[in-house]
Design a protein around this motif. Structure first.
Motif, PDB file in Angstrom:
ATOM      1  N   VAL A  31       0.863  -1.189   0.000  1.00 17.04           N
ATOM      2  CA  VAL A  31       0.000   0.000   0.000  1.00 17.04           C
ATOM      3  C   VAL A  31       0.894   1.231   0.000  1.00 17.04           C
ATOM      4  N   GLU A  32       0.743   2.062  -0.996  1.00 19.55           N
ATOM      5  CA  GLU A  32       1.569   3.261  -1.095  1.00 19.55           C
ATOM      6  C   GLU A  32       0.807   4.522  -0.713  1.00 19.55           C
ATOM      7  N   SER A  33      -0.492   4.533  -0.908  1.00 26.94           N
ATOM      8  CA  SER A  33      -1.265   5.724  -0.600  1.00 26.94           C
ATOM      9  C   SER A  33      -2.678   5.331  -0.200  1.00 26.94           C
ATOM     10  N   VAL A  34      -3.360   6.280   0.376  1.00 29.67           N
ATOM     11  CA  VAL A  34      -4.753   6.106   0.806  1.00 29.67           C
ATOM     12  C   VAL A  34      -5.575   7.207   0.150  1.00 29.67           C
ATOM     13  N   ALA A  35      -6.739   6.859  -0.316  1.00 33.64           N
ATOM     14  CA  ALA A  35      -7.589   7.820  -1.005  1.00 33.64           C
ATOM     15  C   ALA A  35      -8.960   7.896  -0.353  1.00 33.64           C
ATOM     16  N   TRP A  36      -9.583   9.050  -0.514  1.00 31.12           N
ATOM     17  CA  TRP A  36     -10.991   9.225  -0.152  1.00 31.12           C
ATOM     18  C   TRP A  36     -11.795   9.371  -1.438  1.00 31.12           C
ATOM     19  N   TYR A  37     -12.908   8.671  -1.480  1.00 32.80           N
ATOM     20  CA  TYR A  37     -13.879   8.805  -2.556  1.00 32.80           C
ATOM     21  C   TYR A  37     -15.214   9.171  -1.920  1.00 32.80           C
ATOM     22  N   VAL A  48     -11.803  12.013  -4.322  1.00 32.90           N
ATOM     23  CA  VAL A  48     -11.801  13.306  -3.653  1.00 32.90           C
ATOM     24  C   VAL A  48     -10.380  13.747  -3.308  1.00 32.90           C
ATOM     25  N   ALA A  49      -9.609  12.849  -2.707  1.00 32.15           N
ATOM     26  CA  ALA A  49      -8.272  13.239  -2.247  1.00 32.15           C
ATOM     27  C   ALA A  49      -7.434  11.985  -2.004  1.00 32.15           C
ATOM     28  N   SER A  50      -6.117  12.169  -2.033  1.00 31.15           N
ATOM     29  CA  SER A  50      -5.191  11.066  -1.763  1.00 31.15           C
ATOM     30  C   SER A  50      -4.002  11.577  -0.986  1.00 31.15           C
ATOM     31  N   LEU A  53       1.468   7.200   2.202  1.00 36.07           N
ATOM     32  CA  LEU A  53       1.563   6.746   3.583  1.00 36.07           C
ATOM     33  C   LEU A  53       2.599   7.531   4.383  1.00 36.07           C
ATOM     34  N   ASN A  54       3.619   8.024   3.709  1.00 31.13           N
ATOM     35  CA  ASN A  54       4.601   8.828   4.442  1.00 31.13           C
ATOM     36  C   ASN A  54       4.170  10.278   4.559  1.00 31.13           C
ATOM     37  N   GLY A  55       3.035  10.612   3.968  1.00 32.21           N
ATOM     38  CA  GLY A  55       2.490  11.951   4.104  1.00 32.21           C
ATOM     39  C   GLY A  55       3.134  13.000   3.214  1.00 32.21           C
ATOM     40  N   ASP A  56       4.092  12.584   2.385  1.00 33.89           N
ATOM     41  CA  ASP A  56       4.841  13.561   1.599  1.00 33.89           C
ATOM     42  C   ASP A  56       4.036  14.159   0.453  1.00 33.89           C
ATOM     43  N   THR A  57       3.137  13.389  -0.092  1.00 35.18           N
ATOM     44  CA  THR A  57       2.429  13.825  -1.288  1.00 35.18           C
ATOM     45  C   THR A  57       0.927  13.746  -1.070  1.00 35.18           C
ATOM     46  N   THR A  58       0.249  14.830  -1.398  1.00 33.79           N
ATOM     47  CA  THR A  58      -1.207  14.858  -1.314  1.00 33.79           C
ATOM     48  C   THR A  58      -1.782  15.365  -2.623  1.00 33.79           C
TER      49      THR A  58
END
Length: 118
Positions: A31-37, A48-50, A53-58
């Motif tokens: 898992v590299e990122s988490v997204a909201w739909y 909606v947004a992503s 996991l390290n918080g560096d990129t949104t």
């Protein structure tokens, strides 16, 4: 496998604020990122947004940019992703879902209802 549990939805008036949370736990390898739909009745889920996991990129979709922010916190083995929603509009009413892609398989939480009233 990864588990996703959303919370924090509810009823809010136009112009109000709400924060929804997604607790990410379990086996998160890959898992590299988490997204909201979000999804409204009769419509497809829209991203909606992503956040990585390290918080560096949104990333935030244009219709909510400037009103929504995404962030992540880590506590032991659990990551919690927050979606802070400010200046809410009627059109933000939807079920909000947390999502991850793990080795090309999509996982979804159960969703949390956000209702904006006039």
């Amino acid at each position: 496998q990864v588990q996703l549990v959303e919370s924090g939805g509810g009823l809010v008036q136009v112009g109000g604020s709400l924060r929804v949370s997604c607790k990410v736990s379990g086996f998160i390898s890959g898992v590299e990122s988490v997204a909201w739909y979000r999804q409204t009745a009769g419509n497809q889920r829209e991203w909606v947004a992503s956040i990585t996991l390290n918080g560096d990129t949104t990333a935030i979709e244009d219709p909510v940019k400037g009103r929504f922010t995404i962030s992540i916190s880590r506590d032991n083995a659990e990551n919690t992703v927050f979606l802070q929603m400010n200046n809410l509009k009627l059109e933000d009413t939807a079920v909000y879902y947390c999502n991850v892609d793990q080795y090309n398989r999509m996982y979804w939480g159960q969703g949390t209802q956000v209702t904006v009233s006039s």
